[in-house]
Design a protein around this motif. Structure first.
Motif, short mmCIF file in Angstrom:
data_model
loop_
_atom_site.label_atom_id
_atom_site.label_comp_id
_atom_site.label_asym_id
_atom_site.label_seq_id
_atom_site.Cartn_x
_atom_site.Cartn_y
_atom_site.Cartn_z
N GLU A 48 0.68 -1.22 0.03
CA GLU A 48 -0.16 0.09 -0.03
C GLU A 48 0.90 1.09 -0.17
OE1 GLU A 48 -0.47 -2.30 2.45
OE2 GLU A 48 -1.96 -3.60 1.09
N GLY A 49 2.09 1.12 0.08
CA GLY A 49 3.08 2.35 0.16
C GLY A 49 3.85 2.31 1.34
N ALA A 50 4.54 3.24 1.57
CA ALA A 50 5.42 3.55 2.84
C ALA A 50 4.75 3.57 4.11
CB ALA A 50 6.29 4.41 2.79
N VAL A 51 5.24 2.99 5.23
CA VAL A 51 4.66 2.80 6.64
C VAL A 51 5.57 3.31 7.48
CG1 VAL A 51 3.38 1.39 8.38
CG2 VAL A 51 2.85 1.18 5.94
N THR A 52 5.42 4.13 8.34
CA THR A 52 6.40 4.43 9.36
C THR A 52 5.94 3.77 10.56
OG1 THR A 52 6.69 6.65 8.26
CG2 THR A 52 7.29 6.35 10.86
N LEU A 53 6.89 3.06 11.15
CA LEU A 53 6.61 2.20 12.37
C LEU A 53 7.50 2.57 13.47
CD1 LEU A 53 6.49 -1.22 10.85
CD2 LEU A 53 4.53 0.17 11.75
N ASP A 54 6.76 2.48 14.87
CA ASP A 54 7.76 2.87 16.03
C ASP A 54 7.54 1.51 16.66
OD1 ASP A 54 8.36 3.74 18.54
OD2 ASP A 54 6.68 4.95 18.81
N TRP A 55 8.97 1.08 17.04
CA TRP A 55 8.99 -0.23 17.86
C TRP A 55 9.70 -0.03 19.19
CZ3 TRP A 55 12.38 -3.76 14.18
CH2 TRP A 55 11.71 -4.37 13.15
N ARG A 56 8.96 -0.43 20.20
CA ARG A 56 9.36 -0.12 21.56
C ARG A 56 9.60 -1.68 22.21
NH1 ARG A 56 7.56 5.71 23.46
NH2 ARG A 56 7.35 6.53 21.54
N LEU A 57 10.55 -1.71 23.05
CA LEU A 57 10.92 -2.95 23.56
C LEU A 57 11.29 -2.51 25.16
CD1 LEU A 57 12.58 -2.89 20.84
CD2 LEU A 57 12.89 -5.19 21.48
N TYR A 58 10.30 -3.10 26.16
CA TYR A 58 10.30 -2.97 27.28
C TYR A 58 10.89 -4.05 28.24
CZ TYR A 58 7.40 0.88 25.94
OH TYR A 58 7.00 2.09 25.28
N PRO A 59 11.99 -3.91 29.25
CA PRO A 59 12.22 -4.97 29.83
C PRO A 59 11.38 -5.37 31.18
CG PRO A 59 13.45 -3.20 30.71
CD PRO A 59 12.43 -2.85 29.53
N GLU A 60 11.03 -6.86 31.20
CA GLU A 60 10.31 -7.23 32.33
C GLU A 60 10.99 -7.87 33.05
OE1 GLU A 60 5.80 -7.72 30.55
OE2 GLU A 60 7.14 -9.33 29.93
N HIS A 61 11.00 -7.78 34.28
CA HIS A 61 11.91 -8.16 35.41
C HIS A 61 11.30 -9.13 36.40
CE1 HIS A 61 13.59 -4.08 34.37
NE2 HIS A 61 14.73 -4.81 34.69
N ASN A 62 12.02 -10.11 36.70
CA ASN A 62 11.55 -11.11 37.73
C ASN A 62 11.73 -10.64 39.19
OD1 ASN A 62 14.34 -11.61 38.44
ND2 ASN A 62 14.56 -13.47 37.10
N GLN A 63 11.42 -11.28 40.16
CA GLN A 63 11.46 -10.98 41.25
C GLN A 63 12.97 -10.79 41.78
OE1 GLN A 63 9.45 -14.14 43.46
NE2 GLN A 63 7.38 -13.14 43.46
N GLN A 64 14.02 -11.27 41.06
CA GLN A 64 15.47 -11.04 41.54
C GLN A 64 15.94 -9.83 40.84
OE1 GLN A 64 14.28 -14.33 40.57
NE2 GLN A 64 14.05 -14.87 42.68
N GLY A 65 15.10 -9.21 40.20
CA GLY A 65 15.29 -7.72 39.56
C GLY A 65 16.08 -8.05 38.04
N GLU A 66 16.22 -9.41 37.52
CA GLU A 66 16.82 -9.80 36.39
C GLU A 66 15.73 -9.47 35.09
OE1 GLU A 66 17.54 -13.65 37.48
OE2 GLU A 66 19.53 -13.22 38.40
N VAL A 67 16.20 -9.07 34.20
CA VAL A 67 15.25 -9.07 32.87
C VAL A 67 14.85 -10.68 32.50
CG1 VAL A 67 14.99 -8.37 30.42
CG2 VAL A 67 16.38 -7.19 32.19
N ASP A 68 13.58 -11.03 32.77
CA ASP A 68 13.19 -12.19 32.44
C ASP A 68 12.48 -12.25 31.08
OD1 ASP A 68 12.43 -14.86 33.52
OD2 ASP A 68 10.33 -14.01 33.39
N SER A 69 11.95 -11.19 30.66
CA SER A 69 11.33 -11.22 29.14
C SER A 69 11.61 -9.85 28.72
CB SER A 69 9.85 -11.90 29.32
OG SER A 69 9.14 -11.19 30.03
N VAL A 70 10.89 -9.71 27.48
CA VAL A 70 10.89 -8.39 26.80
C VAL A 70 9.49 -8.23 26.23
CG1 VAL A 70 11.91 -7.02 25.05
CG2 VAL A 70 13.42 -8.18 26.21
#
Length: 64
Positions: A35-57
């Motif tokens: 359909e033409g050009a699309v401008t995308l905004d990707w955002r990635l956020y860390p999700e921390h476990n109880q130990q404060g480590e990044v468990d998922s994104v």
């Protein structure tokens, strides 16, 4: 329509940065579609476990 290889690599690298640093990441880029050009905004956020480590994104993409 799939994601071009260079954007897949960018995506994987950004996710790795979130896991390594615990810091959110953002990428804004233009993608060509049937359909033409699309401008995308990707955002990635860390999700921390109880130990404060990044468990998922949490990944959010929106058409801007």
């Amino acid at each position: 329509m799939g994601c071009p290889e260079h954007l897949c690599k960018l995506w994987e690298e950004a996710i790795d940065v979130v896991f390594e640093t615990g810091q959110a990441q953002q990428e804004i880029f233009e993608l060509q579609s049937e359909e033409g050009a699309v401008t995308l905004d990707w955002r990635l956020y860390p999700e921390h476990n109880q130990q404060g480590e990044v468990d998922s994104v949490l990944c959010v993409s929106r058409d801007i």
